[in-house]
Scaffold this active site. Structure first.
Site, mmCIF file in Angstrom:
data_model
loop_
_atom_site.group_PDB
_atom_site.id
_atom_site.type_symbol
_atom_site.label_atom_id
_atom_site.label_comp_id
_atom_site.label_asym_id
_atom_site.label_seq_id
_atom_site.Cartn_x
_atom_site.Cartn_y
_atom_site.Cartn_z
ATOM 1 N N ARG A 20 50.868 27.688 -5.613
ATOM 2 C CA ARG A 20 51.741 28.733 -5.072
ATOM 3 C C ARG A 20 52.854 29.038 -6.065
ATOM 4 O O ARG A 20 53.156 28.241 -6.966
ATOM 5 C CB ARG A 20 52.356 28.275 -3.753
ATOM 6 C CG ARG A 20 51.333 27.923 -2.666
ATOM 7 C CD ARG A 20 52.030 27.401 -1.433
ATOM 8 N NE ARG A 20 51.089 27.099 -0.353
ATOM 9 C CZ ARG A 20 50.548 25.894 -0.161
ATOM 10 N NH1 ARG A 20 50.853 24.888 -0.977
ATOM 11 N NH2 ARG A 20 49.707 25.681 0.844
ATOM 12 N N TYR A 67 37.785 32.382 2.577
ATOM 13 C CA TYR A 67 37.183 32.647 1.265
ATOM 14 C C TYR A 67 35.656 32.642 1.319
ATOM 15 O O TYR A 67 35.011 33.172 0.434
ATOM 16 C CB TYR A 67 37.677 31.625 0.241
ATOM 17 C CG TYR A 67 39.163 31.741 0.013
ATOM 18 C CD1 TYR A 67 39.708 32.823 -0.671
ATOM 19 C CD2 TYR A 67 40.044 30.792 0.530
ATOM 20 C CE1 TYR A 67 41.078 32.950 -0.852
ATOM 21 C CE2 TYR A 67 41.407 30.915 0.354
ATOM 22 C CZ TYR A 67 41.914 31.985 -0.333
ATOM 23 O OH TYR A 67 43.269 32.119 -0.505
ATOM 24 N N ARG A 79 46.102 33.176 -6.789
ATOM 25 C CA ARG A 79 45.699 32.035 -5.955
ATOM 26 C C ARG A 79 44.413 32.381 -5.203
ATOM 27 O O ARG A 79 43.494 31.566 -5.130
ATOM 28 C CB ARG A 79 46.833 31.703 -4.985
ATOM 29 C CG ARG A 79 46.558 30.546 -4.013
ATOM 30 C CD ARG A 79 47.855 30.199 -3.301
ATOM 31 N NE ARG A 79 47.661 29.412 -2.096
ATOM 32 C CZ ARG A 79 47.568 28.094 -2.066
ATOM 33 N NH1 ARG A 79 47.612 27.401 -3.193
ATOM 34 N NH2 ARG A 79 47.432 27.451 -0.925
ATOM 35 N N HIS A 129 50.258 35.636 -5.633
ATOM 36 C CA HIS A 129 49.319 35.105 -4.636
ATOM 37 C C HIS A 129 47.910 35.655 -4.846
ATOM 38 O O HIS A 129 46.932 35.030 -4.444
ATOM 39 C CB HIS A 129 49.817 35.439 -3.234
ATOM 40 C CG HIS A 129 49.525 34.349 -2.246
ATOM 41 N ND1 HIS A 129 50.140 33.112 -2.287
ATOM 42 C CD2 HIS A 129 48.664 34.300 -1.194
ATOM 43 C CE1 HIS A 129 49.689 32.366 -1.309
ATOM 44 N NE2 HIS A 129 48.778 33.048 -0.634
ATOM 45 N N LYS A 168 53.833 22.282 0.337
ATOM 46 C CA LYS A 168 54.578 22.518 1.568
ATOM 47 C C LYS A 168 54.783 21.212 2.320
ATOM 48 O O LYS A 168 53.901 20.350 2.345
ATOM 49 C CB LYS A 168 53.815 23.510 2.467
ATOM 50 C CG LYS A 168 53.847 24.938 1.964
ATOM 51 C CD LYS A 168 53.172 25.861 2.972
ATOM 52 C CE LYS A 168 53.298 27.315 2.555
ATOM 53 N NZ LYS A 168 52.646 28.222 3.540
ATOM 54 N N HIS A 201 45.849 23.262 1.625
ATOM 55 C CA HIS A 201 45.824 23.767 2.996
ATOM 56 C C HIS A 201 45.826 22.593 3.973
ATOM 57 O O HIS A 201 45.166 21.582 3.743
ATOM 58 C CB HIS A 201 44.579 24.617 3.249
ATOM 59 C CG HIS A 201 44.670 25.987 2.679
ATOM 60 N ND1 HIS A 201 43.562 26.794 2.461
ATOM 61 C CD2 HIS A 201 45.739 26.729 2.277
ATOM 62 C CE1 HIS A 201 43.947 27.951 1.954
ATOM 63 N NE2 HIS A 201 45.255 27.938 1.831
#
Length: 328
Positions: A177, A309, A277, A274, A201, A300
């Site tokens: 990210r 995806y 990404r 992004h 995150k 994730h």
């Protein structure tokens, strides 16, 4: 202090009306920042969502306690947002904020049951993620070779050009990210194991493998940084090519958009970091990578976030079928 205008003329000091509720919100925000280690961006979004909701409840129902808040109040607020053309995705984020807040209140023995059990989130139409095709990424691969005889070099042959080229390479080869790229530290590059450690995150760390070529590029960049700049922010890998300070999000965003637009790398409208990404993940899945492995590489929390995806692969299969099958 929170001040809003109502009935065009009357100024109401909502904080004074419901100081307890707003103070509780601050306790919750401290909790998610210090204990849950949510990112600054997430904490800001949660704060805005809560204050908007409390503004609404205080203005509509007066000085209520957290125990007074019902699912009817929440539904009424959300209905107003959707009437004002707020997207389902934004509304769902606000629902997520309230769910987290009321769970916190239950843990603090302020509530026995959350009012969110009777709140249904609006459905979101999933869009396929945009991505750059492999030919487009190939054009960005090496600034020492022109894209064609008639076009100039994509990256300039100086420290600024090398900085920009490395940003593209790291984005595409790791899928990290924007916030992770900016905060990437030199010591987190493991040259021996050909990997980088990324703080994602929620303070979750993950290890991403990198190619020998990218490792060489990073080493060359670090050496050039020390030659070119008299002063620079120590520790951080990527710095501003002129000031030597840590990169900031808008600089990277505008730089990415500039290159993708000027050199016509992609026709996709939203040209942002992004997008790279998405390109990383899409190229992996299209070339047979295991979805769980892609999930771990992207950082994730849920496989559901990564499954989007796979739709790109299905779309490609449909295209092949329509082009090749006689009865398609």
């Amino acid at each position: 202090m929170i001040v809003r205008l109502f009935n065009n003329f009357t100024v109401i000091n909502l904080f004074a009306l419901n100081e307890v509720l707003y103070s509780l919100a601050e306790r919750f925000l401290s909790y998610i920042q210090l204990e849950k280690r949510y990112s600054e961006h997430t904490c800001t979004a949660y704060r805005n969502d809560l204050l908007q909701f409390f503004d609404y409840t205080t203005a509509a129902y007066g000085a209520v306690t957290v125990a007074d808040i019902t699912h009817v109040m929440v539904r009424s607020w959300l209905a107003g947002l959707m009437e004002n053309a707020m997207t389902a995705k934004s509304v769902n984020r606000k629902i997520s904020t309230l769910k987290s807040f009321f769970k916190f209140c239950i843990r603090q023995d302020l509530l026995k049951q959350t009012p969110m059990t009777k709140v249904v989130a609006p459905k979101i139409s999933r869009r396929l993620p945009g991505f750059i095709d492999e030919k487009g990424m190939k054009a960005l691969e090496d600034n020492r070779s022109p894209v064609s005889v008639t076009t100039p070099f994509i990256f300039t042959d100086d420290f600024e050009g090398e900085t920009h080229r490395l940003i593209f390479e790291i984005f595409y080869q790791t899928g990290i990210r924007l916030s992770e790229l900016i905060s990437l530290q030199e010591f987190r590059v493991d040259k021996g194991n050909l990997s980088i450690k990324v703080m994602g995150k929620g303070g979750k760390e993950r290890i991403i493998p990198i190619s020998p070529r990218l490792c060489e590029q990073i080493s060359a960049y670090m050496a050039q940084k020390r030659r070119e700049l008299e002063e620079f922010e120590t520790g951080v890998l990527l710095v501003h090519p002129h000031s030597g300070q840590r990169l900031y999000p808008k600089y990277v965003y505008l730089m990415i958009r500039k290159y993708l637009t000027e050199h016509e790398i992609t026709t996709y409208k939203k040209k942002s970091p992004h997008l790279l990404r998405h390109t990383f993940a899409t190229h992996l899945t299209n070339n047979g990578a295991d979805l769980k492995a892609v999930k771990d590489l992207l950082g994730h929390a849920s496989l559901a976030s990564t499954q989007v995806y796979t739709h790109t692969t299905i779309e490609q299969l449909k295209k092949v079928y329509q082009q090749a099958h006689p009865k398609a």
